[in-house]
Scaffold this active site. Structure first.
Site, mmCIF file in Angstrom:
data_model
loop_
_atom_site.group_PDB
_atom_site.id
_atom_site.type_symbol
_atom_site.label_atom_id
_atom_site.label_comp_id
_atom_site.label_asym_id
_atom_site.label_seq_id
_atom_site.Cartn_x
_atom_site.Cartn_y
_atom_site.Cartn_z
ATOM 1 N N LYS A 42 0.788 -1.239 0.000
ATOM 2 C CA LYS A 42 0.000 0.000 0.000
ATOM 3 C C LYS A 42 0.818 1.286 0.000
ATOM 4 C CE LYS A 42 -3.391 -0.851 -0.705
ATOM 5 N NZ LYS A 42 -3.717 -1.407 -2.059
ATOM 6 N N GLY A 44 2.341 2.392 -2.894
ATOM 7 C CA GLY A 44 2.469 2.894 -4.263
ATOM 8 C C GLY A 44 3.097 1.883 -5.207
ATOM 9 N N THR A 45 3.048 0.619 -4.843
ATOM 10 C CA THR A 45 3.666 -0.449 -5.639
ATOM 11 C C THR A 45 3.139 -0.484 -7.075
ATOM 12 O OG1 THR A 45 3.252 -1.687 -3.604
ATOM 13 C CG2 THR A 45 4.396 -2.848 -5.398
ATOM 14 N N HIS A 96 6.901 -7.951 -2.222
ATOM 15 C CA HIS A 96 6.795 -7.280 -0.920
ATOM 16 C C HIS A 96 7.777 -7.901 0.064
ATOM 17 C CE1 HIS A 96 3.461 -4.871 -2.100
ATOM 18 N NE2 HIS A 96 2.585 -5.851 -2.175
ATOM 19 N N PHE A 223 -3.144 9.241 -11.928
ATOM 20 C CA PHE A 223 -4.192 8.613 -11.122
ATOM 21 C C PHE A 223 -5.462 8.428 -11.952
ATOM 22 C CE2 PHE A 223 -7.717 8.577 -8.146
ATOM 23 C CZ PHE A 223 -7.314 7.569 -7.293
ATOM 24 N N MET A 226 -5.075 5.649 -14.545
ATOM 25 C CA MET A 226 -5.005 4.310 -13.938
ATOM 26 C C MET A 226 -6.348 3.920 -13.328
ATOM 27 S SD MET A 226 -1.146 4.121 -12.361
ATOM 28 C CE MET A 226 -1.483 2.664 -11.401
ATOM 29 N N ARG A 245 -7.772 3.797 -5.323
ATOM 30 C CA ARG A 245 -8.822 4.322 -4.466
ATOM 31 C C ARG A 245 -8.885 5.845 -4.458
ATOM 32 N NH1 ARG A 245 -9.463 5.811 1.014
ATOM 33 N NH2 ARG A 245 -7.200 5.999 1.073
ATOM 34 N N GLY A 247 -5.595 7.990 -3.833
ATOM 35 C CA GLY A 247 -4.319 8.464 -4.384
ATOM 36 C C GLY A 247 -3.888 9.847 -3.942
HETATM 37 P P1 A3P Z 1 -4.958 4.893 -1.546
HETATM 38 O O1 A3P Z 1 -5.626 3.697 -0.940
HETATM 39 O O2 A3P Z 1 -4.485 5.862 -0.489
HETATM 40 O O3 A3P Z 1 -5.769 5.564 -2.582
HETATM 41 P P2 A3P Z 1 -0.153 -0.460 -3.664
HETATM 42 O O4 A3P Z 1 -0.114 -0.488 -5.136
HETATM 43 O O5 A3P Z 1 1.193 -0.539 -3.002
HETATM 44 O O6 A3P Z 1 -1.132 -1.426 -3.126
HETATM 45 O O7 A3P Z 1 -0.647 1.015 -3.227
HETATM 46 C C1 A3P Z 1 -1.969 1.404 -3.490
HETATM 47 C C2 A3P Z 1 -2.103 2.877 -3.215
HETATM 48 O O8 A3P Z 1 -1.485 3.619 -4.279
HETATM 49 C C3 A3P Z 1 -3.566 3.312 -3.192
HETATM 50 O O9 A3P Z 1 -3.619 4.398 -2.253
HETATM 51 C C4 A3P Z 1 -3.773 3.763 -4.631
HETATM 52 O O10 A3P Z 1 -4.868 4.590 -4.833
HETATM 53 C C5 A3P Z 1 -2.440 4.503 -4.845
HETATM 54 N N1 A3P Z 1 -2.168 4.739 -6.280
HETATM 55 C C6 A3P Z 1 -2.191 3.841 -7.290
HETATM 56 N N2 A3P Z 1 -1.952 4.437 -8.468
HETATM 57 C C7 A3P Z 1 -1.778 5.753 -8.198
HETATM 58 C C8 A3P Z 1 -1.490 6.905 -9.010
HETATM 59 N N3 A3P Z 1 -1.361 6.824 -10.335
HETATM 60 N N4 A3P Z 1 -1.368 8.096 -8.385
HETATM 61 C C9 A3P Z 1 -1.498 8.206 -7.046
HETATM 62 N N5 A3P Z 1 -1.760 7.162 -6.222
HETATM 63 C C10 A3P Z 1 -1.890 5.944 -6.797
#
Ligand code: A3P
Length: 283
Positions: A42, A44-45, A96, A223, A226, A245, A247
């Site tokens: 969570k 930004g992977t 991870h 965001f 995506m 979600r 972002g």
């Molecule tokens: P939120 O739940 O705060 O929105 P991971 O990929 O490690 O599971 O991380 C997911 C988080 O990265 C989520 O955060 C998701 O919305 C955010 N995310 C994914 N793509 C993004 C983007 N292009 N810009 C900003 N945040 C992004």
């Protein structure tokens, strides 16, 4: 929970990853050309994976199922990853795993992304709720999940340990250490930094035609773009709990109590005393 015989490390991985998958992942030998996208969940992977994929593929349209073609070390294991033929492209592998468990190769590249633990926790809370069918916690209460999170009794263990161990390698020549907040605030700069790290040829390509490919990459990893793609775990998640979600930076303010926010800040300070990680979000 799975156990690594070689190091004695025990780690909680999502239910979909068995001890057998884990053992297989530990057998994987990194190739010189491999690019590992590493993180604690969570942070930004998926975003970093997308940016990396776009750089490696020179801004090409992202295929709908492309996340399926990017293996996760701990889910896919050694045999499946070795069977992937990416042709001319380097293999991108998501993981991870904590630093110690990631297969090392001095020529392979390791990108690590992290994020303010308060936002990472809130994101994790929504993630677990959205993956109700996969996690053994069903509709967890935020305060119950917080108690587990602060003790590290969640997927991938304690946030602060994961970060500390990777942070110690931030200056290794084949490691690029990134902050979600930096990518959010200056994606152009960060995308160029990632491209440069992956190889001068990628950076050059991005800058060609007055930076046309760079613009395409910025648009396709944004965001809104995506979020609009249908490739994100739709089989598991209900529509009202999207994987991409919100972002944003600072969503924790809408969800955490003062005690919870202070608890995570305190934990960061304690773990940061020697390692230096407490300074990461000072600016
Ligand atoms: P939120 O739940 O705060 O929105 P991971 O990929 O490690 O599971 O991380 C997911 C988080 O990265 C989520 O955060 C998701 O919305 C955010 N995310 C994914 N793509 C993004 C983007 N292009 N810009 C900003 N945040 C992004």
């Amino acid at each position: 929970k799975v156990k690594d015989e070689a190091t004695g490390i025990e780690i909680v991985l999502p239910g979909a990853c068995s001890q057998k998958d884990f053992n297989s992942a530990r057998k994987y030998k990194a190739k010189d050309s491999d690019v590992f996208v590493c993180s604690y969940p969570k942070t930004g992977t998926t975003w970093l994976l997308t940016i990396t994929w776009l750089i490696v593929h020179h801004g090409e349209e992202i295929p709908k199922n492309y996340t399926d073609s990017i293996p996760t070390l701990e889910f896919d294991g050694c045999e499946n990853i070795e069977a992937i033929d990416d042709g001319e492209f380097p293999r991108i592998i998501k993981t991870h795993f904590p630093y110690k468990l990631v297969p090392k190769n001095l020529k392979a590249k390791y990108l690590y992304i992290t994020r303010n633990p308060k936002d990472a926790f809130v994101s994790y809370y929504f993630h677990v709720r959205g993956f109700n069918s996969v996690y053994h916690w069903k509709n967890p209460d935020l305060s119950n999940l917080y108690e587990l999170y602060i003790k590290g009794e969640v997927t991938s263990g304690l946030f602060f340990d994961h970060l500390k161990n990777w942070y110690a390698h931030r200056n290794d020549p084949n490691v690029l250490f990134l902050l979600y907040e930096d990518v959010k605030q200056d994606p152009r700069n960060e995308v160029l930094k990632i491209a440069k790290f992956l190889g001068d040829e990628y950076e050059k390509k991005l800058k060609m035609d007055d930076g046309k490919i760079l613009e395409i990459i910025l648009e396709r990893s944004s965001f809104s773009h995506m979020k609009g793609m249908s490739a994100w775990h739709t089989t598991y998640r209900p529509e009202n709990e999207p994987f991409i979600r919100k972002g944003v930076i600072g969503d924790w303010k809408n969800h955490l109590s003062t005690e919870q926010a202070d608890g995570l800040d305190r934990a960061l300070m304690e773990h940061g005393k020697e390692s230096g990680i407490s300074k990461l979000w000072d600016k």
